[in-house]
Design a protein around this motif. Structure first.
Motif, short mmCIF file in Angstrom:
data_model
loop_
_atom_site.label_atom_id
_atom_site.label_comp_id
_atom_site.label_asym_id
_atom_site.label_seq_id
_atom_site.Cartn_x
_atom_site.Cartn_y
_atom_site.Cartn_z
N ARG A 9 0.83 -1.21 0.00
CA ARG A 9 0.00 0.00 0.00
C ARG A 9 0.86 1.26 0.00
NH1 ARG A 9 -4.20 -0.82 4.87
NH2 ARG A 9 -4.51 1.42 4.46
N GLU A 10 1.88 1.27 0.85
CA GLU A 10 2.75 2.44 0.93
C GLU A 10 3.52 2.63 -0.37
OE1 GLU A 10 3.07 4.70 3.40
OE2 GLU A 10 1.39 3.72 4.38
N GLY A 11 4.02 1.53 -0.95
CA GLY A 11 4.77 1.64 -2.19
C GLY A 11 3.95 2.22 -3.33
N ILE A 12 2.71 1.76 -3.44
CA ILE A 12 1.84 2.27 -4.51
C ILE A 12 1.51 3.74 -4.27
CG2 ILE A 12 -0.45 2.06 -5.53
CD1 ILE A 12 -0.30 -0.95 -4.98
N ASN A 13 1.19 4.09 -3.03
CA ASN A 13 0.79 5.47 -2.74
C ASN A 13 1.93 6.46 -2.90
OD1 ASN A 13 -1.88 4.87 -2.18
ND2 ASN A 13 -1.54 4.62 0.00
N THR A 14 3.16 6.03 -2.67
CA THR A 14 4.29 6.97 -2.73
C THR A 14 4.98 7.01 -4.08
OG1 THR A 14 5.76 5.25 -1.82
CG2 THR A 14 4.77 6.80 -0.26
N LEU A 15 4.89 5.93 -4.86
CA LEU A 15 5.66 5.88 -6.11
C LEU A 15 4.81 5.92 -7.37
CD1 LEU A 15 8.42 3.22 -5.26
CD2 LEU A 15 8.53 5.71 -5.10
N LEU A 16 3.51 5.74 -7.24
CA LEU A 16 2.66 5.75 -8.42
C LEU A 16 1.67 6.92 -8.36
CD1 LEU A 16 1.83 1.95 -8.83
CD2 LEU A 16 3.67 3.27 -9.88
N PRO A 17 1.28 7.45 -9.52
CA PRO A 17 0.34 8.59 -9.54
C PRO A 17 -1.09 8.15 -9.28
CG PRO A 17 0.91 7.96 -11.78
CD PRO A 17 1.75 7.10 -10.89
N VAL A 18 -1.40 7.88 -8.01
CA VAL A 18 -2.73 7.37 -7.66
C VAL A 18 -3.39 8.21 -6.58
CG1 VAL A 18 -2.31 4.98 -8.35
CG2 VAL A 18 -1.60 5.75 -6.08
N ALA A 19 -2.96 9.46 -6.41
CA ALA A 19 -3.60 10.39 -5.48
C ALA A 19 -3.62 9.88 -4.04
CB ALA A 19 -5.02 10.72 -5.93
N SER A 20 -2.61 9.09 -3.65
CA SER A 20 -2.39 8.68 -2.26
C SER A 20 -3.46 7.79 -1.67
CB SER A 20 -2.22 9.92 -1.36
OG SER A 20 -1.14 10.70 -1.79
N VAL A 21 -4.37 7.26 -2.48
CA VAL A 21 -5.38 6.34 -1.96
C VAL A 21 -5.46 5.06 -2.79
CG1 VAL A 21 -6.81 8.10 -0.87
CG2 VAL A 21 -7.18 7.54 -3.27
N GLY A 22 -4.84 5.04 -3.96
CA GLY A 22 -4.92 3.85 -4.81
C GLY A 22 -4.32 2.63 -4.16
N GLY A 23 -3.27 2.82 -3.36
CA GLY A 23 -2.65 1.70 -2.68
C GLY A 23 -3.58 1.02 -1.71
N ASP A 24 -4.46 1.80 -1.06
CA ASP A 24 -5.41 1.23 -0.11
C ASP A 24 -6.42 0.35 -0.83
OD1 ASP A 24 -4.21 2.72 2.02
OD2 ASP A 24 -5.27 4.49 1.28
N VAL A 69 11.57 5.25 -1.79
CA VAL A 69 12.13 4.51 -2.93
C VAL A 69 12.71 3.17 -2.49
CG1 VAL A 69 13.82 4.59 -4.79
CG2 VAL A 69 12.61 6.68 -4.12
N VAL A 70 13.49 3.19 -1.40
CA VAL A 70 14.18 1.97 -0.95
C VAL A 70 13.18 0.89 -0.54
CG1 VAL A 70 15.75 1.03 0.79
CG2 VAL A 70 16.23 3.24 -0.27
N LEU A 71 12.11 1.29 0.12
CA LEU A 71 11.09 0.33 0.54
C LEU A 71 9.98 0.17 -0.50
CD1 LEU A 71 10.70 1.39 4.28
CD2 LEU A 71 12.10 -0.45 3.36
#
Length: 356
Positions: free
Chosen positions: A101-116, A330-332
Motif C-alpha cells: 500500500r505504501e509503495g503504490i501510494n508513494t511511487l505511483l500517480p494514484v492520489a495517495s489512496v490507490g494503494g489502499d 524509494v528503498v522500501l
C-alpha cells in the motif's frame, strides 16, 4: 457506384468526459507537484541543499530507512488487529500488504489512496472475503487519519508555545483546519456505523442492474460491506480497536525520529524534542491536506520549509530533510511494487476467498 459514407466518430458523452478528467487528475497533480518541487530547489541555494544532504551520509539515511520500515510494520500490525478473529489471514500478510500500500501510494500517480484499494483487493488472496477486506481498509483509513489529526493537534498545541506572530498564525490555521477535519472524520465514522454503507451499496447495485439489465440481483460473496463493518465494530472488539488506534499513534510519533536523525546528522543544533514533534506533525498534516498530489510532491518540501523556518532552520536544510525522508519511499517502495506484481502473477495459485 455509391461512394462510401464515413460516419463521424461518436462524441464522448458527459460521463465519458468526467471519467477522462478523473483519470488525468493524478497525472496533473504529479506534474504540479513536481514543478513545485523543482521550483523550490531552484529558488534556493542548490549548493546548500546538496551540502546539507551530503552531510546526512549513508549511516543517517540507513537509519531513516530502518525507522520507516518500523513505522510501516506498526501500521501493518494495526491493520491486522482490526480483523483479528474475523479472517484467516495472519499478521504477516497484513504487514506485507501494508508495504505494498505504501509503495503504490508513494511511487505511483494514484492520489495517495490507490494503494489502499489495491491492498484491500490483494487481501482476498489470503482467503478474506471481499466485503470484509473492504471494511478493514475503511476502518484502517479512519484510524490512520484520525490518529494523524490527533498528532497534528499535539503539534499545533506545542506550536502555540513558540514565540512570534508567524508561529501563532500557523497554529491558528492548523486548529481551524483540524476542526474541519474533525467534522469530516465524524461523518466518515457515521458512514461506517449508521448503515449508510448499506444504502450506498443498494443504490450502486440498482444502478448496476439498470446498466447491465440483470434480472436477478446477486449478493456479493461474504455478505455486504455494511455487514462486514458491523462485524468489525461489533461487541467485544473494543480492545482490538483500541490496540489498532494506539499502534497508529505510535507510528506517527515514531516519524519524529526520522526528523531528529536527519537534523542531527546535518549538524543542526538547539532543536528540542518538542520542536522535532512540531516539525513532523505539521509538515505531515500539510502533506496530507494535498492528498490529490501523489506523495505530496513539492508540498512536503514546502511544508518543511515553512515549519522549519519557525525554528531557525534554513530552506536548504529543510529541503534536504524532505529529500532524506523520501529515500525510504524509494528503498522500501520499489521492492513492495515487485511483491505486488509477484502476487498478481501467482493469483491463480492462491485459494479463493471464503465467506466470513
Amino acid at each position: 457506384m455509391r461512394s462510401a459514407v464515413i460516419a463521424p466518430a461518436p462524441r464522448p458523452g458527459r460521463r465519458g468526459v468526467v471519467r477522462a478528467v478523473l483519470r488525468r487528475l493524478p497525472l496533473v497533480g504529479t506534474g504540479l507537484g513536481l514543478g513545485l518541487a523543482v521550483w523550490l530547489v531552484a529558488a534556493n541555494d542548490l549548493a546548500a541543499v546538496a551540502g546539507a544532504f551530503g552531510r546526512i551520509g549513508f549511516v543517517g539515511l540507513a537509519a531513516v530507512v530502518i525507522v520507516r520500515a518500523g513505522i510501516v510494520l506498526l501500521c501493518g500490525l494495526a491493520w491486522a488487529r482490526i480483523l483479528d478473529g474475523l479472517s484467516p489471514a495472519g499478521a504477516g500478510a497484513f504487514a506485507t500488504l501494508r508495504f505494498v500500500r505504501e509503495g503504490i501510494n508513494t511511487l505511483l500517480p494514484v492520489a495517495s489512496v490507490g494503494g489502499d484499494v489495491v491492498g484491500g483487493r490483494l487481501l482476498t488472496f489470503w482467503g478474506v472475503a471481499g466485503p470484509l477486506a473492504a471494511a478493514s481498509v475503511l476502518a484502517d483509513m479512519l484510524f490512520q487519519v484520525g490518529t494523524q489529526a490527533l498528532f497534528a493537534l499535539l503539534g499545533a498545541g506545542l506550536l502555540t508555545q513558540v514565540q512570534g506572530e508567524p508561529a501563532a498564525d500557523l497554529a491558528r490555521w492548523m486548529l481551524r483546519a483540524l476542526a474541519v477535519a474533525g467534522l469530516v472524520l465524524a461523518a466518515f465514522f457515521a458512514f461506517q456505523r449508521t448503515g449508510a454503507a448499506r444504502f450506498v451499496e443498494c443504490r450502486l447495485a440498482a444502478l448496476s442492474r439498470r446498466l447491465v439489465r440483470e434480472a436477478e440481483p446477486r449478493r456479493p460473496e461474504g455478505g455486504s460491506v455494511q455487514d462486514a463493518l458491523d462485524a468489525v465494530w461489533g461487541r467485544g472488539r473494543r480492545g482490538r480497536i483500541a490496540q489498532s488506534v494506539l499502534l497508529h499513534l505510535l507510528a506517527w510519533t515514531l516519524g519524529a525520529a526520522e526528523v531528529g536523525i536527519v537534523l542531527a546528522c546535518i549538524g543542526v543544533e538547539g532543536v528540542t524534542f518538542s520542536e522535532v514533534v512540531v516539525i513532523e506533525a505539521l509538515s505531515q498534516a500539510i502533506k496530507s491536506a494535498a492528498f490529490p498530489i501523489p506523495s505530496g510532491l513539492g508540498v512536503q518540501e514546502g511544508g518543511f520549509v515553512i515549519v522549519g523556518a519557525l525554528f531557525g532552520i534554513d530552506a536548504g536544510t529543510a529541503i534536504a530533510l524532505s529529500l532524506a525522508k523520501r529515500v525510504p519511499d524509494v528503498v522500501l517502495g520499489l521492492p513492495a511494487l515487485i511483491v505486488w506484481q509477484n502476487l498478481e502473477a501467482r493469483r491463480g495459485g492462491v485459494r479463493p476467498p471464503t465467506p466470513s
